[in-house]
Design a protein around this motif. Structure first.
Motif, PDB file in Angstrom:
ATOM      1  N   ARG A 197       0.831  -1.206   0.000  1.00 35.66           N
ATOM      2  CA  ARG A 197       0.000   0.000   0.000  1.00 35.66           C
ATOM      3  C   ARG A 197       0.866   1.258   0.000  1.00 35.66           C
ATOM      4  O   ARG A 197       0.545   2.254  -0.654  1.00 35.66           O
ATOM      5  CB  ARG A 197      -0.928  -0.003   1.220  1.00 35.66           C
ATOM      6  CG  ARG A 197      -1.863   1.212   1.284  1.00 35.66           C
ATOM      7  CD  ARG A 197      -2.845   1.171   0.131  1.00 35.66           C
ATOM      8  NE  ARG A 197      -3.670   2.359   0.088  1.00 35.66           N
ATOM      9  CZ  ARG A 197      -3.335   3.497  -0.506  1.00 35.66           C
ATOM     10  NH1 ARG A 197      -2.156   3.617  -1.097  1.00 35.66           N
ATOM     11  NH2 ARG A 197      -4.157   4.518  -0.536  1.00 35.66           N
ATOM     12  N   LEU A 224     -16.235   2.923   0.006  1.00 36.43           N
ATOM     13  CA  LEU A 224     -16.001   4.014  -0.948  1.00 36.43           C
ATOM     14  C   LEU A 224     -16.903   3.875  -2.159  1.00 36.43           C
ATOM     15  O   LEU A 224     -17.606   4.832  -2.540  1.00 36.43           O
ATOM     16  CB  LEU A 224     -14.533   4.022  -1.380  1.00 36.43           C
ATOM     17  CG  LEU A 224     -14.208   4.925  -2.578  1.00 36.43           C
ATOM     18  CD1 LEU A 224     -14.374   6.387  -2.203  1.00 36.43           C
ATOM     19  CD2 LEU A 224     -12.800   4.638  -3.095  1.00 36.43           C
ATOM     20  N   ALA A 250     -10.719   9.525  -5.560  1.00 35.41           N
ATOM     21  CA  ALA A 250     -12.062   9.954  -5.159  1.00 35.41           C
ATOM     22  C   ALA A 250     -11.996  11.162  -4.222  1.00 35.41           C
ATOM     23  O   ALA A 250     -12.793  12.101  -4.350  1.00 35.41           O
ATOM     24  CB  ALA A 250     -12.798   8.802  -4.486  1.00 35.41           C
ATOM     25  N   ALA A 251     -11.048  11.138  -3.296  1.00 36.93           N
ATOM     26  CA  ALA A 251     -10.908  12.262  -2.365  1.00 36.93           C
ATOM     27  C   ALA A 251     -10.528  13.540  -3.107  1.00 36.93           C
ATOM     28  O   ALA A 251     -11.063  14.620  -2.827  1.00 36.93           O
ATOM     29  CB  ALA A 251      -9.859  11.935  -1.301  1.00 36.93           C
ATOM     30  N   SER A 310      -4.465   5.714  -5.298  1.00 38.58           N
ATOM     31  CA  SER A 310      -5.470   4.652  -5.307  1.00 38.58           C
ATOM     32  C   SER A 310      -6.827   5.229  -5.680  1.00 38.58           C
ATOM     33  O   SER A 310      -7.000   6.440  -5.811  1.00 38.58           O
ATOM     34  CB  SER A 310      -5.555   4.015  -3.923  1.00 38.58           C
ATOM     35  OG  SER A 310      -6.060   4.967  -2.996  1.00 38.58           O
ATOM     36  N   PRO A 348     -12.919  -0.721   3.486  1.00 37.03           N
ATOM     37  CA  PRO A 348     -12.844   0.697   3.096  1.00 37.03           C
ATOM     38  C   PRO A 348     -13.105   0.913   1.609  1.00 37.03           C
ATOM     39  O   PRO A 348     -13.786   1.874   1.230  1.00 37.03           O
ATOM     40  CB  PRO A 348     -11.411   1.095   3.480  1.00 37.03           C
ATOM     41  CG  PRO A 348     -11.049   0.166   4.583  1.00 37.03           C
ATOM     42  CD  PRO A 348     -11.705  -1.142   4.220  1.00 37.03           C
ATOM     43  N   GLN A 349     -12.567   0.031   0.752  1.00 34.16           N
ATOM     44  CA  GLN A 349     -12.807   0.168  -0.682  1.00 34.16           C
ATOM     45  C   GLN A 349     -14.275  -0.083  -1.014  1.00 34.16           C
ATOM     46  O   GLN A 349     -14.878   0.616  -1.835  1.00 34.16           O
ATOM     47  CB  GLN A 349     -11.917  -0.798  -1.457  1.00 34.16           C
ATOM     48  CG  GLN A 349     -11.995  -0.611  -2.972  1.00 34.16           C
ATOM     49  CD  GLN A 349     -10.980  -1.461  -3.691  1.00 34.16           C
ATOM     50  OE1 GLN A 349     -11.195  -2.651  -3.905  1.00 34.16           O
ATOM     51  NE2 GLN A 349      -9.866  -0.875  -4.048  1.00 34.16           N
ATOM     52  N   ALA A 356      -9.283   5.447  -3.730  1.00 30.52           N
ATOM     53  CA  ALA A 356      -9.676   6.310  -2.612  1.00 30.52           C
ATOM     54  C   ALA A 356      -9.028   7.680  -2.720  1.00 30.52           C
ATOM     55  O   ALA A 356      -9.664   8.713  -2.470  1.00 30.52           O
ATOM     56  CB  ALA A 356      -9.311   5.647  -1.285  1.00 30.52           C
ATOM     57  N   ASP A 357      -7.742   7.702  -3.088  1.00 31.52           N
ATOM     58  CA  ASP A 357      -7.037   8.979  -3.250  1.00 31.52           C
ATOM     59  C   ASP A 357      -7.655   9.800  -4.373  1.00 31.52           C
ATOM     60  O   ASP A 357      -7.844  11.012  -4.253  1.00 31.52           O
ATOM     61  CB  ASP A 357      -5.556   8.739  -3.551  1.00 31.52           C
ATOM     62  CG  ASP A 357      -4.834   8.033  -2.420  1.00 31.52           C
ATOM     63  OD1 ASP A 357      -5.213   8.256  -1.255  1.00 31.52           O
ATOM     64  OD2 ASP A 357      -3.918   7.244  -2.704  1.00 31.52           O
ATOM     65  N   ASN A 412      -8.441  -3.243   4.366  1.00 32.42           N
ATOM     66  CA  ASN A 412      -8.367  -2.872   2.956  1.00 32.42           C
ATOM     67  C   ASN A 412      -9.665  -3.047   2.176  1.00 32.42           C
ATOM     68  O   ASN A 412     -10.045  -2.167   1.403  1.00 32.42           O
ATOM     69  CB  ASN A 412      -7.266  -3.708   2.271  1.00 32.42           C
ATOM     70  CG  ASN A 412      -5.922  -3.534   2.931  1.00 32.42           C
ATOM     71  OD1 ASN A 412      -5.398  -2.440   2.982  1.00 32.42           O
ATOM     72  ND2 ASN A 412      -5.368  -4.612   3.465  1.00 32.42           N
ATOM     73  N   ALA A 459     -12.743   7.098 -10.138  1.00 32.39           N
ATOM     74  CA  ALA A 459     -12.416   6.053  -9.158  1.00 32.39           C
ATOM     75  C   ALA A 459     -12.377   4.679  -9.816  1.00 32.39           C
ATOM     76  O   ALA A 459     -11.489   3.862  -9.526  1.00 32.39           O
ATOM     77  CB  ALA A 459     -13.428   6.070  -8.017  1.00 32.39           C
TER      78      ALA A 459
END
Length: 219
Positions: free
Chosen positions: A63, A137, A74-75, A69, A133-134, A71-72, A130, A91
């Motif tokens: 990671r 999201l 999307a943020a 990723s 959280p995905q 998530a990154d 892992n 995403a």
């Protein structure tokens, strides 16, 4: 001495990540990992206590090596206040690209993909760190796209369908080579696959959204 210890630990992690991603947990023996890392087998027990704990540490190590990723991405798109459809598209394409690329940046996504197909004894810990959280999201992103009318169980199936496409492409390359040899996995080919998965998914979600909106209107 501290630097030597850290170097040995890092070499074990690097070898473990590569072998776990390439061959899976069962086939990647501790002995083979140690041979690749140029350390003796006792070092794994010393640093990680067990193969299972090494497996978990390998996820954390991979990671840290990953590119941006899903998530990154999307943020970042949320901070930029992009429309929900665009956030989801970016995403999805990040998820697919990460799983298909070669090299150290893709190892984390490849490990996750393998774990989803070949669960190990560590699946519950890995799920908390892992997978959950995905999953959360993509549940949030898809819900923002389809609105409130779609039932929660249908949203969950949509999440699995989106992630499942990425996992299929990541783990079925040998099948593609046999039945669709024109499909390439260079940067251009991966970008094309990522765009296809996002376009396909967004079109399906739009169709479902309309279906459930119509049901709500007619109720």
């Amino acid at each position: 001495m501290t630097e030597e210890v850290e170097s040995a630990r890092t070499r074990i992690l690097q070898a473990a990540v590569q072998l776990f991603a390439d061959e899976g947990y069962k086939l990647a023996s501790v002995r083979r990992i140690c041979e690749a890392a140029h350390v003796n087998v006792a070092m794994v027990n010393y640093y990680f206590h067990s193969k299972e704990e090494l497996h978990l540490a390998a996820f954390d190590h991979a990671r840290a090596l990953a590119r941006a990723s899903a998530a990154d991405v999307a943020a970042a798109s949320a901070r930029a206040q992009l429309p929900p459809v665009e956030q989801l598209r970016l995403a999805i394409e990040a998820l697919v690209s990460d799983m298909l690329r070669s090299g150290s940046a893709s190892l984390f996504s490849r490990l996750v993909a393998r774990e989803l197909i070949e669960p190990t004894a560590a699946i519950h810990k890995l799920a908390e760190r892992n997978v959950r959280p995905q999953h959360a999201l993509f549940t949030s992103l898809i819900r923002a796209v389809v609105g409130d009318a779609m039932p929660a169980d249908v949203v969950q199936k949509c999440v699995f369908s989106v992630i499942g496409q990425a996992v299929f492409y990541a783990r079925s390359r040998i099948v593609h080579e046999l039945v669709a040899p024109e499909m390439t996995y260079d940067e251009a080919g991966i970008a094309s696959i990522a765009r296809h998965v996002s376009q396909f998914s967004l079109a399906a979600l739009e169709g479902l959204r309309r279906q459930f909106d119509d049901v709500q209107v007619n109720a």
